[in-house]
Design a protein around this motif. Structure first.
Motif, PDB file in Angstrom:
ATOM      1  N   UNK A 144      -1.367  -5.688   4.629  1.00  0.00           N
ATOM      2  CA  UNK A 144      -2.335  -5.122   3.693  1.00  0.00           C
ATOM      3  C   UNK A 144      -3.333  -6.179   3.239  1.00  0.00           C
ATOM      4  N   UNK A 145      -2.857  -7.361   2.907  1.00  0.00           N
ATOM      5  CA  UNK A 145      -3.760  -8.403   2.430  1.00  0.00           C
ATOM      6  C   UNK A 145      -4.790  -8.768   3.490  1.00  0.00           C
ATOM      7  N   UNK A 262      -4.404   2.662   0.715  1.00  0.00           N
ATOM      8  CA  UNK A 262      -3.343   2.234   1.629  1.00  0.00           C
ATOM      9  C   UNK A 262      -2.150   1.674   0.863  1.00  0.00           C
ATOM     10  N   UNK A 263      -2.424   0.878  -0.173  1.00  0.00           N
ATOM     11  CA  UNK A 263      -1.329   0.302  -0.952  1.00  0.00           C
ATOM     12  C   UNK A 263      -0.513   1.419  -1.610  1.00  0.00           C
ATOM     13  N   UNK A 264      -1.203   2.406  -2.154  1.00  0.00           N
ATOM     14  CA  UNK A 264      -0.528   3.524  -2.809  1.00  0.00           C
ATOM     15  C   UNK A 264       0.310   4.344  -1.858  1.00  0.00           C
ATOM     16  N   UNK A 298      -1.233 -13.356  -0.945  1.00  0.00           N
ATOM     17  CA  UNK A 298      -1.998 -13.577   0.287  1.00  0.00           C
ATOM     18  C   UNK A 298      -3.462 -13.197   0.101  1.00  0.00           C
ATOM     19  N   UNK A 299      -3.728 -12.082  -0.571  1.00  0.00           N
ATOM     20  CA  UNK A 299      -5.114 -11.693  -0.821  1.00  0.00           C
ATOM     21  C   UNK A 299      -5.814 -12.764  -1.658  1.00  0.00           C
ATOM     22  N   UNK A 300      -5.127 -13.299  -2.656  1.00  0.00           N
ATOM     23  CA  UNK A 300      -5.705 -14.341  -3.497  1.00  0.00           C
ATOM     24  C   UNK A 300      -6.004 -15.595  -2.677  1.00  0.00           C
ATOM     25  N   UNK A 301      -5.093 -15.961  -1.781  1.00  0.00           N
ATOM     26  CA  UNK A 301      -5.330 -17.123  -0.927  1.00  0.00           C
ATOM     27  C   UNK A 301      -6.565 -16.925  -0.060  1.00  0.00           C
TER      28      UNK A 301
END
Length: 394
Positions: A144-145, A262-264, A298-301
């Motif tokens: 997802x990320x 997608x996350x939901x 991971x998204x933050x990275x």
């Protein structure tokens, strides 16, 4: 690789699928191929082809010009096969560990030939059979990320993203989602399906004006917010899993929409097991926690290291986006819970519960939790408050 050119569309048979496989360079000249049609979905033919001598296999997927769940009275364009193939290629570049390899596509025949995943099991089936797949939530968080960041304005750059938005316009399958998730479950639509014993609960839901207001707000987000390239149908029936591998398949509903969708979908389909499977409830709650934790990290990275919009690369704006994604995902999860309980396409997690009273109780919990998540999504600001709402219904 051989490029088979078709001049007209026709549904494949098993012999035709073998002929197609032999025309490619995937198998050796002396390969002896067996084929069986294994599709159990609503929109496609799926063939598993194996070399009985060498053991190598492939999957051939072909879009049908109608929905099998209804028949030829529900026509569909086979052009969606190109959307799916392009999405598989895109996601495969961004998260190659979690997407099957694509060997060949043909737009006219509406086929995609891809990696054989028969050594894995559909995650939903595995869960129902008692599997827990210890790494699936970590893998899904990473998937997802990477797919949601790298297809956004910040991962692609605004100009390149606009080109991708155009490439993935998918109105026909989006309409299925719009109707079956955001519209039909909230009135007495012909497509709805539920036990007579649930009618009182369902009619109360239909009369819930506050709920329908919030569903329409979420539907507007789905219609208008082209944030990222979504898989668009990311339930546990679209995931192959094993103890060490996870592969995401079937992105034919792919389009540019709100990241939280997608996350939901992932949250909701794990919640079905939380509700239906008392003995492994804590395990699936940990899966939900891990999906968000890994996604967030991971998204933050990626945001801090790969961001193409330099003016946006601030911690404050990152936190704003993550907060929005989480709020949206909670609401969309609620919509998925409700539609899979009383709408057209159910889930075996609930429907396979043999004891009628236990099954009905589980479905009532699903409907109640769905309503709570939709109405109270702005108050559910983190995973602990999310899990608290879940426990409140259980």
């Amino acid at each position: 690789m051989s490029q088979l050119k078709q001049t007209s569309y026709e549904p494949l048979t098993e012999p035709a699928a073998i002929e197609l496989a032999l025309s490619l360079t995937i198998f050796t000249e002396n390969a002896e191929l067996s084929c069986r049609e294994i599709g159990d979905g609503n929109l496609n033919l799926v063939f598993h082809i194996v070399d009985v001598k060498g053991g190598k296999g492939v999957i051939i997927k072909q879009a049908l010009p109608y929905a099998k769940v209804v028949g030829e009275s529900w026509p569909l364009t086979v052009k969606r096969a190109k959307i799916e193939a392009d999405a598989l290629k895109t996601f495969g570049q961004l998260a190659p560990d979690y997407v099957p390899k694509v060997y060949f596509t043909d737009d006219v025949l509406a086929v995609t030939v891809m990696e054989d995943l028969s050594h894995l099991l559909i995650a939903r089936t595995g869960f129902i059979n008692g599997e827990t797949y210890p790494l699936i939530s970590k893998h899904l968080g990473e998937y997802l990320a990477k797919t949601l960041f790298y297809t956004s304005d910040y991962g692609l750059g605004p100009a390149a993203k606009k080109e991708q938005v155009q490439k993935f316009i998918n109105p026909e399958l989006c309409k299925i989602t719009e109707d079956l998730i955001f519209t039909d479950p909230y009135f007495d639509a012909d497509t709805n399906e539920f036990e007579d014993s649930l009618r009182t609960d369902v009619e109360a839901l239909w009369q819930d004006a506050e709920l329908k207001f919030h569903v329409n707000v979420l539907k507007r987000s789905f219609l208008t917010e082209a944030e990222v390239l979504l898989h668009g149908d990311l339930h546990t029936g679209s995931i192959f899993a094993g103890n060490s591998d996870t592969k995401v398949i079937d992105p034919e509903f792919a389009f540019y929409g709100p990241a939280g969708f997608d996350i939901g979908q992932v949250f909701a389909n794990l919640l079905f097991e939380v509700i239906a499977n008392d003995s492994k409830r804590d395990h699936f709650i940990r899966h939900i926690k891990t999906v968000w934790s890994v996604f967030k990290d991971e998204f933050s990275r990626l945001w801090n290291t790969e961001n193409k919009v330099l003016s946006a690369k601030t911690d404050t704006f990152l936190r704003y986006n993550l907060s929005k994604f989480f709020e949206d995902s909670i609401g969309f999860a609620g919509c998925e819970l409700i539609r899979r309980t009383i709408g057209l396409a159910h889930v075996a997690d609930l429907d396979s519960i043999e004891d009628e009273q236990i099954r009905l109780a589980a479905k009532r919990k699903t409907l109640e939790l769905g309503k709570i998540l939709i109405k109270q999504r702005k108050e559910i600001t983190d995973v602990p408050s999310f899990i608290e709402k879940v426990h409140g219904v259980l």
